[in-house]
Design a protein around this motif. Structure first.
Motif, PDB file in Angstrom:
ATOM      1  N   ILE A   1       0.724  -1.397  -0.180  1.00 19.09           N
ATOM      2  CA  ILE A   1       0.006   0.077   0.212  1.00 19.09           C
ATOM      3  C   ILE A   1       0.927   1.267   0.028  1.00 19.09           C
ATOM      4  CG2 ILE A   1      -2.027  -1.057   1.221  1.00 19.09           C
ATOM      5  CD1 ILE A   1      -0.998   0.497   3.791  1.00 19.09           C
ATOM      6  N   SER A   2       2.058   1.265  -0.065  1.00 15.82           N
ATOM      7  CA  SER A   2       2.922   2.509   0.195  1.00 15.82           C
ATOM      8  C   SER A   2       4.420   2.285  -0.396  1.00 15.82           C
ATOM      9  CB  SER A   2       3.191   2.746   1.682  1.00 15.82           C
ATOM     10  OG  SER A   2       3.592   3.766   1.913  1.00 15.82           O
ATOM     11  N   ASP A   3       5.141   3.194  -0.384  1.00 18.14           N
ATOM     12  CA  ASP A   3       6.621   3.015  -0.767  1.00 18.14           C
ATOM     13  C   ASP A   3       7.247   4.525   0.001  1.00 18.14           C
ATOM     14  OD1 ASP A   3       6.014   5.363  -2.451  1.00 18.14           O
ATOM     15  OD2 ASP A   3       5.853   4.178  -4.326  1.00 18.14           O
ATOM     16  N   ALA A   4       8.259   4.552  -0.456  1.00 19.34           N
ATOM     17  CA  ALA A   4       9.320   5.619   0.004  1.00 19.34           C
ATOM     18  C   ALA A   4       8.911   6.877  -0.122  1.00 19.34           C
ATOM     19  CB  ALA A   4      10.952   5.260  -0.107  1.00 19.34           C
ATOM     20  N   TRP A   5       8.553   7.164  -1.224  1.00 16.30           N
ATOM     21  CA  TRP A   5       7.815   8.531  -1.817  1.00 16.30           C
ATOM     22  C   TRP A   5       6.895   8.770  -0.818  1.00 16.30           C
ATOM     23  CZ3 TRP A   5       9.375  11.323  -6.273  1.00 16.30           C
ATOM     24  CH2 TRP A   5       8.482  12.537  -6.727  1.00 16.30           C
ATOM     25  N   SER A   6       5.786   7.623  -0.887  1.00 17.93           N
ATOM     26  CA  SER A   6       4.478   7.732  -0.124  1.00 17.93           C
ATOM     27  C   SER A   6       4.743   8.106   1.389  1.00 17.93           C
ATOM     28  CB  SER A   6       3.806   6.513   0.040  1.00 17.93           C
ATOM     29  OG  SER A   6       3.407   6.199  -1.299  1.00 17.93           O
ATOM     30  N   ASN A   7       5.607   7.578   2.024  1.00 18.63           N
ATOM     31  CA  ASN A   7       6.107   7.730   3.220  1.00 18.63           C
ATOM     32  C   ASN A   7       6.379   9.326   3.769  1.00 18.63           C
ATOM     33  OD1 ASN A   7       6.021   4.977   3.839  1.00 18.63           O
ATOM     34  ND2 ASN A   7       7.895   4.728   4.053  1.00 18.63           N
ATOM     35  N   ARG A   8       7.072   9.953   2.440  1.00 16.62           N
ATOM     36  CA  ARG A   8       7.303  11.386   2.773  1.00 16.62           C
ATOM     37  C   ARG A   8       5.936  11.982   2.698  1.00 16.62           C
ATOM     38  NH1 ARG A   8      10.273  14.150  -2.233  1.00 16.62           N
ATOM     39  NH2 ARG A   8       8.178  14.114  -2.952  1.00 16.62           N
ATOM     40  N   ILE A   9       5.005  11.888   1.716  1.00 16.19           N
ATOM     41  CA  ILE A   9       3.745  12.477   1.728  1.00 16.19           C
ATOM     42  C   ILE A   9       3.138  12.359   3.210  1.00 16.19           C
ATOM     43  CG2 ILE A   9       1.641  12.260   0.550  1.00 16.19           C
ATOM     44  CD1 ILE A   9       3.060  11.125  -1.994  1.00 16.19           C
ATOM     45  N   ILE A  10       3.092  10.968   3.740  1.00 15.30           N
ATOM     46  CA  ILE A  10       2.488  10.941   4.987  1.00 15.30           C
ATOM     47  C   ILE A  10       2.934  11.655   5.974  1.00 15.30           C
ATOM     48  CG2 ILE A  10       1.834   9.233   6.553  1.00 15.30           C
ATOM     49  CD1 ILE A  10       1.729   7.153   4.516  1.00 15.30           C
ATOM     50  N   ILE A  11       4.427  11.642   6.098  1.00 16.05           N
ATOM     51  CA  ILE A  11       4.839  12.550   7.350  1.00 16.05           C
ATOM     52  C   ILE A  11       4.715  14.140   6.759  1.00 16.05           C
ATOM     53  CG2 ILE A  11       7.322  13.404   7.877  1.00 16.05           C
ATOM     54  CD1 ILE A  11       8.351  10.709   7.628  1.00 16.05           C
ATOM     55  N   ASP A  12       4.805  14.584   5.748  1.00 14.92           N
ATOM     56  CA  ASP A  12       4.535  15.876   5.663  1.00 14.92           C
ATOM     57  C   ASP A  12       3.155  16.344   5.914  1.00 14.92           C
ATOM     58  OD1 ASP A  12       7.020  16.482   4.736  1.00 14.92           O
ATOM     59  OD2 ASP A  12       6.583  16.266   2.443  1.00 14.92           O
ATOM     60  N   GLU A  13       2.048  15.418   5.389  1.00 16.42           N
ATOM     61  CA  GLU A  13       0.817  15.895   5.563  1.00 16.42           C
ATOM     62  C   GLU A  13       0.497  15.534   6.969  1.00 16.42           C
ATOM     63  OE1 GLU A  13      -1.867  13.874   2.745  1.00 16.42           O
ATOM     64  OE2 GLU A  13      -1.036  14.948   0.938  1.00 16.42           O
ATOM     65  N   PHE A  14       0.868  14.460   7.861  1.00 20.25           N
ATOM     66  CA  PHE A  14       0.688  14.253   9.091  1.00 20.25           C
ATOM     67  C   PHE A  14       1.088  15.665   9.917  1.00 20.25           C
ATOM     68  CE2 PHE A  14       2.752  13.499  13.096  1.00 20.25           C
ATOM     69  CZ  PHE A  14       1.726  13.343  13.961  1.00 20.25           C
ATOM     70  N   ALA A  15       2.412  16.173   9.708  1.00 15.96           N
ATOM     71  CA  ALA A  15       2.843  17.348  10.222  1.00 15.96           C
ATOM     72  C   ALA A  15       1.898  18.652   9.944  1.00 15.96           C
ATOM     73  CB  ALA A  15       4.171  17.783   9.719  1.00 15.96           C
ATOM     74  N   ALA A  16       1.346  18.699   8.906  1.00 18.67           N
ATOM     75  CA  ALA A  16       0.613  19.835   8.711  1.00 18.67           C
ATOM     76  C   ALA A  16      -0.746  19.643   9.266  1.00 18.67           C
ATOM     77  CB  ALA A  16       0.222  20.094   7.090  1.00 18.67           C
ATOM     78  N   CYS A  17      -1.383  18.538   9.226  1.00 20.28           N
ATOM     79  CA  CYS A  17      -2.696  18.182   9.727  1.00 20.28           C
ATOM     80  C   CYS A  17      -2.444  18.469  11.462  1.00 20.28           C
ATOM     81  CB  CYS A  17      -3.267  16.941   9.579  1.00 20.28           C
ATOM     82  SG  CYS A  17      -3.563  16.702   8.106  1.00 20.28           S
ATOM     83  N   TYR A  18      -1.521  17.900  11.934  1.00 18.12           N
ATOM     84  CA  TYR A  18      -1.371  18.018  13.513  1.00 18.12           C
ATOM     85  C   TYR A  18      -0.893  19.652  13.945  1.00 18.12           C
ATOM     86  CZ  TYR A  18       0.789  17.164  18.203  1.00 18.12           C
ATOM     87  OH  TYR A  18       1.048  17.436  19.275  1.00 18.12           O
ATOM     88  N   ARG A  19      -0.126  20.314  13.175  1.00 20.05           N
ATOM     89  CA  ARG A  19      -0.102  21.842  13.403  1.00 20.05           C
ATOM     90  C   ARG A  19      -1.191  22.580  13.490  1.00 20.05           C
ATOM     91  NH1 ARG A  19       3.069  22.471   9.558  1.00 20.05           N
ATOM     92  NH2 ARG A  19       4.826  21.867  10.576  1.00 20.05           N
ATOM     93  N   ALA A  20      -2.198  22.245  12.512  1.00 22.60           N
ATOM     94  CA  ALA A  20      -3.331  22.896  12.195  1.00 22.60           C
ATOM     95  C   ALA A  20      -4.370  22.832  13.272  1.00 22.60           C
ATOM     96  CB  ALA A  20      -4.042  22.714  10.827  1.00 22.60           C
TER      97      ALA A  20
END
Length: 350
Positions: free
Chosen positions: A184-203
């Motif tokens: 369901i994922s790959d290394a590029w996807s992991n970067r997407i998950i981390i970036d979007e998680f950080a944005a959601c958490y901060r908001a």
């Protein structure tokens, strides 16, 4: 009919060289049309066949359901005050946004694997507190817990295929463990998950609403497009190309320092890390720029030359992972896009 006949006659009058050039131009135009073809959203009622990459992982999982070789895992060391509710809500938003994170797999009536995209159910965050342990034991226990979470096999037919655990070591120290199956994922996807998680958490902790750009497609849409594209003739064209490039024989490197190949695959390997001196890295970068190449190309050529020195073989092939994200629609989609590219170099003793 008359136009077709005229075209056939005109083409027959071309010399072999002209016919070859015409064929190449037609192929280029065909490639451009393929690139411009739009990836459409599939209807929700349509069955979702897996991509070719997912099919490989489905096959390997059926061979060994207990294997953890294709687990993608990572640990974030978090220091400072942590809002567990914001963390939970952020991952819930990611699961709702990316269908891959709530997808499981089943075999259909024909025995072919399909993606089963589950509804946007509640995300479950595992909470583990080590605060009751003596301070000197917590770090090792946290590592043991992370290894245990990663070493627990996934059931691709049940899911979830995403695990997130928050390990509390002290009041303001946590380890965030994230484990996914590679299907369901790959290394590029992991970067997407981390970036979007950080944005959601901060908001969330700042009390703001976060509006991420709408995804043009989901992974299942890409999988359907890929199958339609390849089965319409592209697969045969690419197969012919790679057979011409790599030939029918694929020699195994005879490394004098190699061990005998085991009959059982353990998926275990050693890793050796080293850092190039700054002066050497700078000179290599300059050499690459002077030749219109990249640093990766320089390092790969050096590695292939080294393998030639050790083996005495002139046909050196190295498998290199590629992101395989050459379409704008899939740039921010979580899913398994990565592929392995065989890079061949023919080297002589000079």
């Amino acid at each position: 009919m008359k136009n077709n006949k005229d075209l056939t006659q005109r083409r027959a009058r071309l010399t072999p060289e002209q016919q070859q050039r015409l064929k190449q131009r037609l192929q280029i135009n065909s490639d451009r049309m393929h690139q411009k073809s739009t990836i459409l959203r599939r209807h929700a009622s349509e069955s979702a066949l897996v991509s070719y990459a997912q099919h490989r992982h489905w096959f390997l999982w059926q061979l060994d359901p207990q294997s953890t070789a294709y687990h993608l895992s990572g640990v974030l060391h978090l220091l400072g005050k942590l809002n567990a509710e914001a963390l939970q809500v952020s991952f819930q938003a990611l699961v709702a946004r990316h269908e891959s994170l709530r997808t499981v797999f089943r075999a259909n009536a024909e025995g072919l694997p399909e993606q089963i995209i589950e509804s946007e159910g509640k995300f479950e965050l595992t909470m583990i507190s080590l605060c009751d342990l003596p301070a000197e034991q917590r770090a090792q226990r946290a590592r043991d817990e992370a290894m245990r979470i990663n070493a627990t096999p996934f059931d691709l037919t049940q899911g979830p295929l995403l695990r997130v655990a928050l390990i509390q070591i002290a009041t303001e120290e946590h380890h965030l463990v994230v484990v996914m199956h590679h299907i369901i994922s790959d290394a590029w996807s992991n970067r997407i998950i981390i970036d979007e998680f950080a944005a959601c958490y901060r908001a969330h902790i700042e009390g703001e609403s976060l509006l991420l750009p709408e995804l043009p497609i989901q992974y299942a849409d890409y999988a359907q497009w890929q199958r339609n594209w390849l089965e319409a003739g592209e697969k045969d064209r690419q197969l012919i190309y790679w057979r011409n490039q790599l030939g029918a024989e694929h020699p195994v490197l005879q490394l004098p320092t190699d061990y005998a190949r085991s009959s059982n695959s353990s998926y275990r390997a050693a890793q050796h890390d080293f850092t190039l001196p700054d002066s050497l890295a700078t000179r290599l970068q300059c050499q690459a720029q002077d030749r219109g190449a990249t640093l990766f190309m320089m390092l790969l050529a050096g590695f292939q030359a080294l393998l030639h020195r050790y083996t005495g073989q002139g046909d050196i092939r190295v498998g290199v992972p590629i992101a395989n994200r050459h379409r704008a629609e899939i740039e921010n989609v979580v899913g398994l896009f990565v592929n392995t590219q065989v890079l061949r170099n023919t080297i002589d003793s000079r």
